[in-house]
Design a protein around this motif. Structure first.
Motif, short mmCIF file in Angstrom:
data_model
loop_
_atom_site.label_atom_id
_atom_site.label_comp_id
_atom_site.label_asym_id
_atom_site.label_seq_id
_atom_site.Cartn_x
_atom_site.Cartn_y
_atom_site.Cartn_z
N LEU A 51 -51.06 -8.48 11.82
CA LEU A 51 -51.03 -8.93 13.21
C LEU A 51 -51.26 -10.43 13.32
O LEU A 51 -50.62 -11.10 14.13
CB LEU A 51 -52.06 -8.17 14.04
CG LEU A 51 -51.73 -6.69 14.28
CD1 LEU A 51 -52.90 -6.00 14.98
CD2 LEU A 51 -50.45 -6.54 15.08
N ALA A 52 -52.14 -10.97 12.50
CA ALA A 52 -52.38 -12.41 12.52
C ALA A 52 -51.13 -13.18 12.12
O ALA A 52 -50.78 -14.18 12.75
CB ALA A 52 -53.54 -12.76 11.59
N ILE A 53 -50.44 -12.69 11.10
CA ILE A 53 -49.21 -13.35 10.67
C ILE A 53 -48.13 -13.20 11.75
O ILE A 53 -47.43 -14.15 12.08
CB ILE A 53 -48.72 -12.76 9.33
CG1 ILE A 53 -49.70 -13.14 8.21
CG2 ILE A 53 -47.30 -13.24 9.00
CD1 ILE A 53 -49.47 -12.39 6.92
N ALA A 54 -48.01 -12.01 12.30
CA ALA A 54 -47.00 -11.76 13.33
C ALA A 54 -47.22 -12.64 14.55
O ALA A 54 -46.27 -13.16 15.14
CB ALA A 54 -47.01 -10.28 13.73
N ARG A 55 -48.47 -12.82 14.92
CA ARG A 55 -48.77 -13.66 16.09
C ARG A 55 -48.50 -15.13 15.82
O ARG A 55 -48.24 -15.89 16.75
CB ARG A 55 -50.22 -13.47 16.49
CG ARG A 55 -50.48 -12.14 17.14
CD ARG A 55 -51.92 -12.02 17.65
NE ARG A 55 -52.13 -10.68 18.15
CZ ARG A 55 -52.98 -9.81 17.63
NH1 ARG A 55 -53.73 -10.14 16.59
NH2 ARG A 55 -53.11 -8.61 18.15
N SER A 56 -48.56 -15.55 14.56
CA SER A 56 -48.35 -16.96 14.24
C SER A 56 -46.87 -17.31 14.10
O SER A 56 -46.52 -18.47 14.05
CB SER A 56 -49.08 -17.32 12.95
OG SER A 56 -48.45 -16.72 11.84
N GLU A 57 -46.01 -16.32 14.04
CA GLU A 57 -44.58 -16.53 13.88
C GLU A 57 -43.87 -16.31 15.22
O GLU A 57 -44.26 -15.44 16.00
CB GLU A 57 -44.00 -15.57 12.85
CG GLU A 57 -44.56 -15.76 11.46
CD GLU A 57 -44.20 -17.11 10.87
OE1 GLU A 57 -43.08 -17.59 11.12
OE2 GLU A 57 -45.04 -17.67 10.17
N PRO A 58 -42.83 -17.10 15.50
CA PRO A 58 -42.11 -16.87 16.74
C PRO A 58 -41.40 -15.51 16.72
O PRO A 58 -40.85 -15.12 15.70
CB PRO A 58 -41.09 -18.01 16.80
CG PRO A 58 -40.99 -18.51 15.40
CD PRO A 58 -42.30 -18.19 14.72
N GLY A 59 -41.49 -14.81 17.81
CA GLY A 59 -40.87 -13.49 17.89
C GLY A 59 -39.50 -13.53 18.51
O GLY A 59 -38.99 -14.59 18.88
#
Length: 80
Positions: A51-59
């Motif tokens: 989740l931390a990685i996903a939140r740091s990457e543009p979706g």
């Protein structure tokens, strides 16, 4: 405070030192923080990290280029 010795290949350590220096920290501090998170989070560690990685990457809801399914699988399709 206990000390821990780990074995890491030279290239990985060199790259980690450069990255840590760019972030204004040390490899030791990065490992200490990561180990503390790992030890305290139990079975949710992988999910929290993801989740931390996903939140740091543009979706996909972010403005920017969009890719079609064919574009995303182009390399695989070329080898079939």
């Amino acid at each position: 405070m206990a000390k821990l010795t780990i074995a890491v290949d030279d290239t990985t350590l060199r790259r980690a030192r450069v990255r840590a220096a760019h972030q204004g920290t040390s490899v030791n501090a990065v490992l200490r923080e990561e180990l503390a998170r790992y030890a305290s989070s139990g079975s949710t560690y992988a999910a929290d990290t993801f989740l931390a990685i996903a939140r740091s990457e543009p979706g996909s809801s972010e403005p920017g280029p969009r890719w079609s399914r064919d574009e995303l699988h182009l390399e695989r399709l070329e080898h079939e």
